[in-house]
Motif scaffolding. Structure first.
Motif, mmCIF file in Angstrom:
data_model
loop_
_atom_site.group_PDB
_atom_site.id
_atom_site.type_symbol
_atom_site.label_atom_id
_atom_site.label_comp_id
_atom_site.label_asym_id
_atom_site.label_seq_id
_atom_site.Cartn_x
_atom_site.Cartn_y
_atom_site.Cartn_z
ATOM 1 N N TRP A 80 0.851 -1.362 0.001
ATOM 2 C CA TRP A 80 0.134 0.000 0.039
ATOM 3 C C TRP A 80 0.922 1.402 -0.034
ATOM 4 O O TRP A 80 0.614 2.197 -0.828
ATOM 5 N N TRP A 81 2.166 1.286 0.951
ATOM 6 C CA TRP A 81 2.764 2.425 1.098
ATOM 7 C C TRP A 81 3.693 2.714 -0.330
ATOM 8 O O TRP A 81 3.915 3.799 -0.572
ATOM 9 N N THR A 82 3.988 1.608 -0.795
ATOM 10 C CA THR A 82 4.827 1.661 -2.041
ATOM 11 C C THR A 82 4.034 2.392 -3.330
ATOM 12 O O THR A 82 4.546 2.995 -3.867
ATOM 13 N N ARG A 83 2.772 1.751 -3.358
ATOM 14 C CA ARG A 83 2.013 2.357 -4.460
ATOM 15 C C ARG A 83 1.724 3.569 -4.515
ATOM 16 O O ARG A 83 1.403 4.441 -5.265
ATOM 17 N N LEU A 84 1.491 3.816 -3.001
ATOM 18 C CA LEU A 84 1.080 5.474 -2.720
ATOM 19 C C LEU A 84 2.237 6.420 -2.846
ATOM 20 O O LEU A 84 2.073 7.528 -3.245
ATOM 21 N N ARG A 85 3.455 6.244 -2.501
ATOM 22 C CA ARG A 85 4.346 6.963 -2.575
ATOM 23 C C ARG A 85 5.760 6.855 -3.435
ATOM 24 O O ARG A 85 6.482 7.614 -3.528
ATOM 25 N N ASN A 86 5.803 5.761 -4.047
ATOM 26 C CA ASN A 86 7.052 5.418 -4.931
ATOM 27 C C ASN A 86 6.483 5.161 -6.284
ATOM 28 O O ASN A 86 5.970 4.288 -6.625
ATOM 29 N N LYS A 87 6.823 6.326 -7.053
ATOM 30 C CA LYS A 87 6.412 6.423 -8.477
ATOM 31 C C LYS A 87 7.551 6.392 -9.482
ATOM 32 O O LYS A 87 7.426 6.568 -10.599
ATOM 33 N N GLY A 88 8.818 6.186 -8.930
ATOM 34 C CA GLY A 88 9.870 6.089 -9.714
ATOM 35 C C GLY A 88 10.223 4.833 -10.635
ATOM 36 O O GLY A 88 9.231 3.905 -10.425
ATOM 37 N N SER A 89 11.144 4.865 -11.622
ATOM 38 C CA SER A 89 11.676 3.902 -12.354
ATOM 39 C C SER A 89 13.245 3.638 -12.083
ATOM 40 O O SER A 89 13.699 4.691 -11.626
ATOM 41 N N TYR A 90 13.701 2.387 -11.928
ATOM 42 C CA TYR A 90 14.861 2.062 -11.518
ATOM 43 C C TYR A 90 15.608 1.117 -12.384
ATOM 44 O O TYR A 90 14.897 0.133 -13.045
ATOM 45 N N ASP A 91 16.893 1.317 -12.342
ATOM 46 C CA ASP A 91 17.639 0.300 -13.148
ATOM 47 C C ASP A 91 17.735 -1.129 -12.313
ATOM 48 O O ASP A 91 17.694 -2.233 -12.748
ATOM 49 N N ILE A 92 17.964 -0.951 -10.952
ATOM 50 C CA ILE A 92 18.017 -2.085 -10.065
ATOM 51 C C ILE A 92 17.557 -1.579 -8.697
ATOM 52 O O ILE A 92 17.432 -0.649 -8.362
ATOM 53 N N ILE A 93 16.824 -2.590 -8.198
ATOM 54 C CA ILE A 93 16.318 -2.406 -6.703
ATOM 55 C C ILE A 93 17.145 -3.314 -5.898
ATOM 56 O O ILE A 93 17.091 -4.556 -6.101
ATOM 57 N N HIS A 94 17.575 -2.826 -4.865
ATOM 58 C CA HIS A 94 18.327 -3.626 -4.033
ATOM 59 C C HIS A 94 17.742 -3.468 -2.396
ATOM 60 O O HIS A 94 17.652 -2.303 -1.882
ATOM 61 N N ALA A 95 16.980 -4.551 -2.074
ATOM 62 C CA ALA A 95 16.178 -4.769 -1.056
ATOM 63 C C ALA A 95 17.041 -5.361 0.427
ATOM 64 O O ALA A 95 18.071 -6.026 0.031
ATOM 65 N N HIS A 96 16.519 -4.894 1.425
ATOM 66 C CA HIS A 96 17.314 -5.345 2.623
ATOM 67 C C HIS A 96 16.600 -6.149 3.696
ATOM 68 O O HIS A 96 16.854 -5.990 5.043
ATOM 69 N N HIS A 97 15.470 -6.307 3.217
ATOM 70 C CA HIS A 97 14.349 -7.057 4.054
ATOM 71 C C HIS A 97 13.310 -8.104 3.345
ATOM 72 O O HIS A 97 13.067 -7.753 1.951
ATOM 73 N N PRO A 98 13.155 -9.280 3.698
ATOM 74 C CA PRO A 98 12.184 -10.053 2.748
ATOM 75 C C PRO A 98 10.948 -9.549 2.238
ATOM 76 O O PRO A 98 10.485 -9.615 1.102
ATOM 77 N N ILE A 99 10.070 -8.763 3.143
ATOM 78 C CA ILE A 99 8.952 -7.833 2.594
ATOM 79 C C ILE A 99 9.307 -7.026 1.600
ATOM 80 O O ILE A 99 8.744 -6.718 0.552
ATOM 81 N N ALA A 100 10.298 -6.196 1.903
ATOM 82 C CA ALA A 100 10.826 -5.252 0.795
ATOM 83 C C ALA A 100 11.049 -5.675 -0.353
ATOM 84 O O ALA A 100 10.627 -5.286 -1.354
ATOM 85 N N ALA A 101 11.865 -6.926 -0.451
ATOM 86 C CA ALA A 101 12.260 -7.633 -1.661
ATOM 87 C C ALA A 101 11.217 -7.993 -2.429
ATOM 88 O O ALA A 101 10.853 -7.917 -3.549
ATOM 89 N N LEU A 102 10.152 -8.867 -1.598
ATOM 90 C CA LEU A 102 9.126 -9.461 -2.298
ATOM 91 C C LEU A 102 7.981 -8.542 -2.893
ATOM 92 O O LEU A 102 7.371 -8.714 -3.930
ATOM 93 N N VAL A 103 7.901 -7.371 -2.078
ATOM 94 C CA VAL A 103 6.681 -6.148 -2.774
ATOM 95 C C VAL A 103 7.638 -5.792 -3.759
ATOM 96 O O VAL A 103 6.694 -5.451 -4.806
ATOM 97 N N MET A 104 8.727 -5.219 -3.903
ATOM 98 C CA MET A 104 9.216 -4.644 -5.041
ATOM 99 C C MET A 104 9.121 -5.514 -6.127
ATOM 100 O O MET A 104 8.982 -5.025 -7.417
ATOM 101 N N LYS A 105 9.431 -6.789 -6.012
ATOM 102 C CA LYS A 105 9.362 -7.513 -7.140
ATOM 103 C C LYS A 105 8.022 -7.680 -7.815
ATOM 104 O O LYS A 105 7.853 -7.848 -8.967
#
Length: 376
Positions: A80-105
């Motif tokens: 919910w928070w990522t959809r609301l606040r993160n509108k960018g595009s990226y070459d690579i996403i480097h996550a540091h927590h399982p929730i962050a990683a799976l949500v970003m993918k």
């Protein structure tokens, strides 16, 4: 390149990855790279509503379990928070927590997503008495490693011991790259000082996993053997009152100072002599490298990443976990011999500067990012 560092805790939180990643961002920015940080604020709770589906196991078998349900709700909140606040595009996403990683993918399926696995949440919960080993919560949390392996483009971790720990839960652990944590040595300023009474310090969250009950019993033994000292405990947590009561029972209360939470303990550490933390488990143990950079003699347990940082008798002392007598003996060697203590601390500082420098992390991460971009 434009890279997103996806954290779980806000970057202003002290300790471990939360304190390291902003310095990584600063170094990459100075190299001309674009790098953003993203995390879930603590105020966001109970917002996410959408269903979650995993590829490698059926999460409905864990329905109704309070700890799993809370974890999954946090997963929904992160979406919910990522959809609301993160509108960018990226070459690579480097996550540091399982929730962050799976949500970003899930939300950026066409962007390479990699993750550094920094610690084992399930092991921490077991050691802190929150869940039972081999219980449903343990099973759920360990199944996440397989989900990460299948969905993400690359996995990294912080120590060889932790790669070994997660090996039973994934298919090909050889593909996991180990990049130990690194620290900006400019943050740490050793100070020449002479303490008439040896000053011991520990910095951690006050939870059972950190073994502070063992430390207090070791200090009681040290006191019985006639060695004066002061123990400074920086940190807060659910067992603070229990530890304070134990200090009273062991006749240690006048020898210990409980400081509570401190935002930048590295500014305080250089005034002390010995850093000691008898953790029951530790994937890396960032605070040991930080203490070494403050020129403190190190004492730790022979577990996880601590044992990779400390070469026993060379740049610190290692003892078995759950052994207050062995810990007391190690502390006695250091409090009774200032020259030995100085030499151990000097060796610790040398190794930390060479092996755990932030520049080394930047160089290794840069190669990972660029090699992956070349592959795709």
């Amino acid at each position: 390149m434009n890279i997103l560092q996806a954290l779980f805790f806000p970057p202003e939180q002290p300790g471990g990855v939360s304190s390291m990643v902003p310095y990584i961002q600063d170094r990459f920015t100075k190299l001309g790279w674009q790098m953003e940080l993203f995390s879930l604020p603590k105020r966001v709770r109970g917002k996410g509503q959408e269903d979650i589906v995993f590829e490698t196991f059926d999460i409905t078998e864990f329905a109704g379990n309070p700890i799993v349900d809370k974890y999954l709700q946090t997963f929904r909140d992160y979406i919910w928070w990522t959809r609301l606040r993160n509108k960018g595009s990226y070459d690579i996403i480097h996550a540091h927590h399982p929730i962050a990683a799976l949500v970003m993918k899930q939300l950026y399926p066409d962007t390479p997503v990699m993750m550094t696995i920094h610690s084992s949440y399930e092991r921490e919960l077991i050691l802190n008495g929150k869940i039972a080993e081999n219980g449903p919560e343990h099973l759920f949390l360990t199944k996440l490693y397989g989900e990460l392996e299948v969905k993400l483009d690359r996995l990294l971790t912080v120590s060889e011991s932790f790669r070994t720990y997660i090996s039973p839960y994934i298919k090909d652990p050889s593909l996991i790259k180990v990049i130990p944590n690194g620290f900006d040595e400019k943050r740490f300023k050793p100070i020449a000082h002479e303490n008439a009474v040896p000053q011991l310090i520990t910095v951690c969250r006050l939870v059972p996993a950190k073994g502070l009950d063992v430390l207090l019993r070791a200090c009681a033994e040290l006191k019985r053997n006639g060695h004066p000292f002061v123990l400074h405990i920086i940190g807060d947590g659910p067992i603070r009152e229990e530890l304070e009561q134990l200090a009273v029972e062991l006749d240690l209360y006048d020898d210990i100072i409980f400081y509570g939470y401190m935002l930048h303990p590295e500014e305080f550490m250089p005034f002390f002599d010995i850093f000691v933390l008898p953790s029951r488990a530790e994937a890396f143990g960032s605070v040991f490298a930080e203490a070494a950079l403050c020129w403190l003699a190190l004492v730790g347990t022979n577990v996880g990443g601590i044992a990779e940082q400390i070469d026993d008798g060379v740049n610190g002392l290692l003892v078995p976990p759950e052994d207050p007598i062995a810990l007391a003996e190690a502390l006695e060697k250091l409090v009774s011999d200032p020259i030995y203590r100085y030499n151990i601390a000097r060796s610790g500082w040398d190794k930390a500067k060479k092996v755990y420098s932030l520049q080394r992390v930047i160089s290794q991460l840069k190669k990972v990012y660029l090699s992956y971009k070349t592959e795709v």
